[in-house]
Design an enzyme around this catalytic site. Structure first.
Site, PDB file in Angstrom:
ATOM      1  CB  ALA A   8      -1.138  -0.195   1.125  1.00 58.01           C
ATOM      2  NE  ARG A  14      -0.817   4.043 -13.228  1.00 57.06           N
ATOM      3  CZ  ARG A  14      -1.142   2.544 -12.957  1.00 57.06           C
ATOM      4  NH1 ARG A  14      -1.565   2.141 -14.125  1.00 57.06           N
ATOM      5  NH2 ARG A  14      -0.357   1.647 -11.972  1.00 57.06           N
TER       6      ARG A  14
HETATM    7  C1  UD1 Z   1       0.242  -4.353 -10.312  1.00 57.08           C
HETATM    8  C2  UD1 Z   1       1.090  -5.982 -10.965  1.00 57.08           C
HETATM    9  C3  UD1 Z   1       0.407  -6.413 -12.044  1.00 57.08           C
HETATM   10  C4  UD1 Z   1      -0.907  -7.283 -12.227  1.00 57.08           C
HETATM   11  C5  UD1 Z   1      -1.171  -5.319 -11.644  1.00 57.08           C
HETATM   12  C6  UD1 Z   1      -3.125  -6.089 -10.956  1.00 57.08           C
HETATM   13  C7  UD1 Z   1       3.779  -5.885 -10.439  1.00 57.08           C
HETATM   14  C8  UD1 Z   1       4.987  -5.298 -11.086  1.00 57.08           C
HETATM   15  N1  UD1 Z   1       2.516  -5.068 -11.307  1.00 57.08           N
HETATM   16  O1  UD1 Z   1       0.288  -4.002 -11.775  1.00 57.08           O
HETATM   17  O2  UD1 Z   1       1.832  -7.587 -13.201  1.00 57.08           O
HETATM   18  O3  UD1 Z   1      -1.575  -7.375 -12.896  1.00 57.08           O
HETATM   19  O4  UD1 Z   1      -0.853  -5.262  -9.822  1.00 57.08           O
HETATM   20  O5  UD1 Z   1      -4.038  -5.224 -10.230  1.00 57.08           O
HETATM   21  O6  UD1 Z   1       3.323  -5.703  -9.551  1.00 57.08           O
HETATM   22  N2  UD1 Z   1       3.336  -0.536  -4.458  1.00 57.08           N
HETATM   23  C9  UD1 Z   1       4.270  -0.257  -3.112  1.00 57.08           C
HETATM   24  N3  UD1 Z   1       5.610   0.276  -3.315  1.00 57.08           N
HETATM   25  C10 UD1 Z   1       5.918   0.087  -4.687  1.00 57.08           C
HETATM   26  C11 UD1 Z   1       4.869   0.427  -5.875  1.00 57.08           C
HETATM   27  C12 UD1 Z   1       3.949  -0.290  -5.635  1.00 57.08           C
HETATM   28  O7  UD1 Z   1       3.356  -0.962  -2.065  1.00 57.08           O
HETATM   29  O8  UD1 Z   1       7.208   0.420  -4.753  1.00 57.08           O
HETATM   30  C13 UD1 Z   1       1.847  -0.871  -4.424  1.00 57.08           C
HETATM   31  C14 UD1 Z   1       0.782  -0.122  -4.437  1.00 57.08           C
HETATM   32  O9  UD1 Z   1       0.365   0.743  -3.518  1.00 57.08           O
HETATM   33  C15 UD1 Z   1      -0.530  -0.419  -5.382  1.00 57.08           C
HETATM   34  C16 UD1 Z   1       0.054  -1.989  -5.294  1.00 57.08           C
HETATM   35  O10 UD1 Z   1       1.406  -1.764  -4.891  1.00 57.08           O
HETATM   36  O11 UD1 Z   1      -0.742  -0.583  -4.133  1.00 57.08           O
HETATM   37  C17 UD1 Z   1       0.328  -2.369  -7.495  1.00 57.08           C
HETATM   38  O12 UD1 Z   1       1.128  -1.542  -7.366  1.00 57.08           O
HETATM   39  P1  UD1 Z   1       0.907  -0.596  -8.750  1.00 57.08           P
HETATM   40  O13 UD1 Z   1       1.056   0.728  -9.084  1.00 57.08           O
HETATM   41  O14 UD1 Z   1      -0.627  -0.301  -8.695  1.00 57.08           O
HETATM   42  O15 UD1 Z   1       0.925  -2.370  -9.758  1.00 57.08           O
HETATM   43  P2  UD1 Z   1       0.237  -2.487 -11.015  1.00 57.08           P
HETATM   44  O16 UD1 Z   1       0.549  -1.855 -12.067  1.00 57.08           O
HETATM   45  O17 UD1 Z   1      -1.317  -2.491 -11.112  1.00 57.08           O
HETATM   46 CA    CA Z   2      -3.212  -1.708  -9.577  1.00 57.16          CA
END
Ligand code: UD1
Ligand code: CA
Length: 455
Positions: A8, A14
């Site tokens: 989280a 976006r």
């Molecule tokens: C991610 C997956 C993707 C999947 C999708 C499903 C990865 C690289 N990709 O993409 O394969 O299809 O979810 O919904 O995992 N977050 C952190 N720290 C970070 C980056 C993100 O805690 O450094 C958390 C975000 O707050 C979020 C979650 O991880 O709750 C997912 O991150 P997000 O950037 O939304 O990934 P997607 O591009 O949706």
């Molecule tokens: Ca996501």
């Protein structure tokens, strides 16, 4: 038993918001709450939430939940997020359930199915997948002869890979002791220059670990909220599920397209919800009532059986059976209204207790007041409860069967005795004893010679 990790820390750029993504709300409940409520039904030794962006806000919101928080100072990707718990899970040797914190529609049942699938099949790594008609934005499952080779992020896919409809849902089970070695090997040589958790799959394949996906029939459950359109879609889908359940339970919903009802609402059978009704948080409505059209109710609130609420707003209040509210009534926080009470048009009630059979049918303000049984409030009555200079509010009590005349003002604090009457147009500043008619207005005079009268 598993240990659970919720990711989280991301900002959710976006969404183009000043507020971190996981605190955006659906039916007045942050996205993260939805995820945690589902997780509450999974047997988990510990829930660890990785937070980063707006750490203080997220951490303080999490005080209400039995979770541990871990800081990801810089958000370098989902793989990097998981690495932040390595120290915390140093001695751990079991299954880790990992879930993206931005998937509010995930159901506990599905999470439990994944954990069971993972443990029954003695897998090293498993994850939820589903087939989407429009898979844009999601990581694609790359297979060869049916075997999972890798997950490839949308931005890193070739044109051919982009056609794959089977996607990663962002919910994983890992055998921690097996997988943590792979975490240290993640690189960021990709389109987003991030450490992807999903790259672990290719690593696990190369090591010959057991990988499998659990395909979900209902893809909506794993919808991640990345932008405002996703947010709106999640609202819509959650709402449809709520309305479906209510209708199954005997509630008439005349127009599902314009009716929004939180899953925390509990509505009795034979209640009819008319168009443009919006109900959020915990709202309990008895059977046989009619709510709407054009009505909003913000819980926690309660409305008794056989009540009618038309074109009105009710917030954090309770109403007994046979309430007759509106049109255009405003019942504000802290009102406790008993049975068979009538609150009519342009009447505002705030933090007041109204006993059975009271009526305020037109154009009134009742604030910080106690009305005993059978009180009748005349049109245009105002309870003047507020001292603007000091900000203090004062209480008024109107005893049983008393009535106020049209356009009377009761200057609080004041008590009106049982069965007393306030004459129309009175400004009452002193307590009125029981069985008394109080008149507090200039006497009507009739002057025949208007010239004389002027002098
Ligand atoms: C991610 C997956 C993707 C999947 C999708 C499903 C990865 C690289 N990709 O993409 O394969 O299809 O979810 O919904 O995992 N977050 C952190 N720290 C970070 C980056 C993100 O805690 O450094 C958390 C975000 O707050 C979020 C979650 O991880 O709750 C997912 O991150 P997000 O950037 O939304 O990934 P997607 O591009 O949706
Ligand atoms: Ca996501």
């Amino acid at each position: 038993m598993v240990k659970t990790l919720v990711l989280a820390a991301g900002m959710g750029s976006r969404l183009k918001s000043e507020k971190v993504k996981v605190l955006h709300r659906i039916f007045d409940k942050p996205i993260l709450s939805w995820v945690l409520e589902s997780l509450a039904e999974v047997a988990s030794e510990e829930i660890i939430v990785v937070c980063g962006h707006q750490y203080e806000a997220v951490e303080s919101f999490l005080h209400a939940y039995p979770v541990t928080t871990v800081l990801q100072e810089e958000q370098l990707g989902t793989g990097h997020a998981v690495r932040q718990v390595e120290d915390h899970l140093d001695d751990y040797d079991g299954t880790v359930l990992i879930i993206n914190g931005d998937s509010p529609l995930i159901r506990a049942e599905t999470l439990n199915q994944l954990v069971k699938f993972h443990q029954d099949n003695i897998l090293d790594m498993s994850f939820l997948s589903c087939n989407l008609e429009h898979p844009d934005g999601y990581g694609r499952i790359i297979r060869k002869d049916g075997r999972i080779l890798a997950i490839k992020e949308d931005k890193d896919c070739s044109e051919a890979e982009r056609q794959i409809k089977e996607v990663n849902a962002g919910v994983y089970c890992f055998e921690w002791s097996t997988i943590k070695e792979g975490l240290s090997k993640l690189g960021n040589d990709n389109a987003q220059e991030e450490y992807y958790l999903t790259d672990l799959v290719a690593w696990a394949y190369s090591q010959g670990h057991e990988i499998a996906s659990f395909n979900l029939a209902n893809p909506y459950e794993v919808l991640g909220v990345n932008n405002r359109e996703d947010l709106s879609l999640v609202w819509k889908l959650q709402n449809e599920a709520n309305l479906h359940e209510l209708m199954q339970n005997g509630v008439t919903i005349v127009d599902p397209a314009t009716t929004f009802i939180s899953p925390d609402a509990d509505i009795g059978p034979d209640t009819v919800i008319l168009p443009n009704t919006y109900i959020q948080r915990r709202v309990v409505i008895g059977r046989g009532s009619t709510i709407g059209p054009n009505t909003s109710i913000f819980g926690p609130a309660e409305i008794g059986e056989n009540s009618t609420v038309i074109q009105s707003h009710i917030s954090r209040s309770s109403l007994g059976a046979k309430a007759n509210i509106g049109p255009f009534a405003h019942i504000r926080d802290g009102s406790d209204i008993n049975e068979n009470v009538r609150i009519g048009s342009f009447v505002e009630v705030k933090n007041s207790a109204l006993a059975d059979d009271c009526a305020a049918a037109h154009l009134s303000y009742i604030g910080d007041a106690k009305l005993k049984t059978g009180v009748n409030i005349g049109a245009g009555t105002v309870v003047a409860n507020y001292d603007h200079r000091t900000g203090d509010k004062y209480e008024t009590t109107i005893n049983a069967n008393a009535s106020t005349g049209a356009n009377s003002v009761l200057v609080s604090p004041i008590e009106i005795g049982e069965a007393s009457m306030i004459a129309a147009g009175s400004v009452v500043t002193k307590d009125v004893p029981a069985d008394t008619l109080a008149i507090a207005r200039p006497k009507q005079e009739h002057k025949t010679n208007r010239v004389v009268a002027k002098n």
